[in-house]
Design a protein around this motif. Sequence first.
Motif, PDB file in Angstrom:
ATOM      1  N   LYS A 252      17.460 -26.129  58.552  1.00  0.00           N
ATOM      2  CA  LYS A 252      18.497 -26.880  59.269  1.00  0.00           C
ATOM      3  C   LYS A 252      19.204 -25.996  60.283  1.00  0.00           C
ATOM      4  O   LYS A 252      19.465 -26.421  61.413  1.00  0.00           O
ATOM      5  N   LEU A 253      19.499 -24.759  59.882  1.00  0.00           N
ATOM      6  CA  LEU A 253      20.220 -23.854  60.769  1.00  0.00           C
ATOM      7  C   LEU A 253      19.325 -23.261  61.850  1.00  0.00           C
ATOM      8  O   LEU A 253      19.773 -22.990  62.960  1.00  0.00           O
TER       9      LEU A 253
ATOM     10  N   SER B  17      25.680 -22.439  41.597  1.00  0.00           N
ATOM     11  CA  SER B  17      26.814 -23.305  41.891  1.00  0.00           C
ATOM     12  C   SER B  17      26.929 -23.523  43.391  1.00  0.00           C
ATOM     13  O   SER B  17      26.613 -22.634  44.187  1.00  0.00           O
ATOM     14  N   GLU B  18      27.356 -24.706  43.775  1.00  0.00           N
ATOM     15  CA  GLU B  18      27.626 -24.996  45.176  1.00  0.00           C
ATOM     16  C   GLU B  18      29.121 -25.053  45.455  1.00  0.00           C
ATOM     17  O   GLU B  18      29.549 -25.470  46.530  1.00  0.00           O
ATOM     18  N   GLN B  19      29.911 -24.631  44.487  1.00  0.00           N
ATOM     19  CA  GLN B  19      31.364 -24.625  44.678  1.00  0.00           C
ATOM     20  C   GLN B  19      31.752 -23.579  45.724  1.00  0.00           C
ATOM     21  O   GLN B  19      31.179 -22.489  45.766  1.00  0.00           O
TER      22      GLN B  19
ATOM     23  N   VAL C 252      21.417 -14.491  58.139  1.00  0.00           N
ATOM     24  CA  VAL C 252      21.416 -15.778  57.436  1.00  0.00           C
ATOM     25  C   VAL C 252      21.106 -15.505  55.967  1.00  0.00           C
ATOM     26  O   VAL C 252      19.990 -15.137  55.611  1.00  0.00           O
ATOM     27  N   ALA C 253      22.104 -15.675  55.123  1.00  0.00           N
ATOM     28  CA  ALA C 253      21.976 -15.396  53.682  1.00  0.00           C
ATOM     29  C   ALA C 253      22.517 -16.599  52.929  1.00  0.00           C
ATOM     30  O   ALA C 253      23.615 -16.566  52.381  1.00  0.00           O
ATOM     31  N   VAL C 254      21.735 -17.672  52.908  1.00  0.00           N
ATOM     32  CA  VAL C 254      22.213 -18.945  52.351  1.00  0.00           C
ATOM     33  C   VAL C 254      21.880 -19.119  50.878  1.00  0.00           C
ATOM     34  O   VAL C 254      22.109 -20.180  50.300  1.00  0.00           O
TER      35      VAL C 254
ATOM     36  N   ASN D 112      16.719 -21.069  49.521  1.00  0.00           N
ATOM     37  CA  ASN D 112      17.305 -22.285  50.091  1.00  0.00           C
ATOM     38  C   ASN D 112      16.676 -22.573  51.445  1.00  0.00           C
ATOM     39  O   ASN D 112      17.332 -22.533  52.495  1.00  0.00           O
ATOM     40  N   ARG D 113      15.385 -22.897  51.437  1.00  0.00           N
ATOM     41  CA  ARG D 113      14.651 -23.105  52.681  1.00  0.00           C
ATOM     42  C   ARG D 113      15.132 -24.318  53.476  1.00  0.00           C
ATOM     43  O   ARG D 113      15.116 -24.284  54.705  1.00  0.00           O
TER      44      ARG D 113
END
Length: 200
Positions: A179-180, A49-51, A37-39, A173-174
């Motif tokens: 969530k995951l 960026s969230e693009q 998990v590498a978010v 990004n905790r």
Amino acid sequence: MCSSDLFVQGRVISLDVPNKKAVLEGGREVSWSHCLVAVGSLGPVPCRSEQLTVAGLEEEVRGTADLIKRAEKIVIIGGGAVGFELAGEIREKHKDKAITIISSSEKLVCPDFAPKFYTRVNSLVEAANVKVVVGKADMTDVKVNTIEGQTLKVGDTSVEADLVLPCTGLPPNRPEISKLLPGRTDNATKNRSEEHTSEL
């Protein structure tokens, strides 16, 4: 080069750990033997960026470049590596802009390097005519990534800006991890090792 069997672009909405499956938007499932998990991190443009597409990222970058072109007094919040580099990139292209870095530390880029490094950093800042204000900016009601005349307060110092670019440290990004992997973070929102760690 990745084949379609090795690379899947999409957003994971849930992880089925017992069955070793990731569920993507649209319902597609991807099976795994091991899952990392590498978010990434959280933070605003231009640092983060969230693009999800190259076209979207290019449009976002062009938007930031246009803001910088239109601005006269640019304030960069954060004197770390990203803020320092951004100031240099702006100065290289725009010789006439007023550029100010607001840094919580007197030591730009990183607080753990040798004195010789900071001597060099400070000489670069001075040569580029970039002003550095040390302290924490009061970001109450401050608007970022938009052209608007504003006055920022850093202790007793006032800093004028018509464009504020946030480049502060980016936290993990905790929320996405929670969530995951619900129940797999402790009360301090730090990752903790569990019996499933070897599976993930």
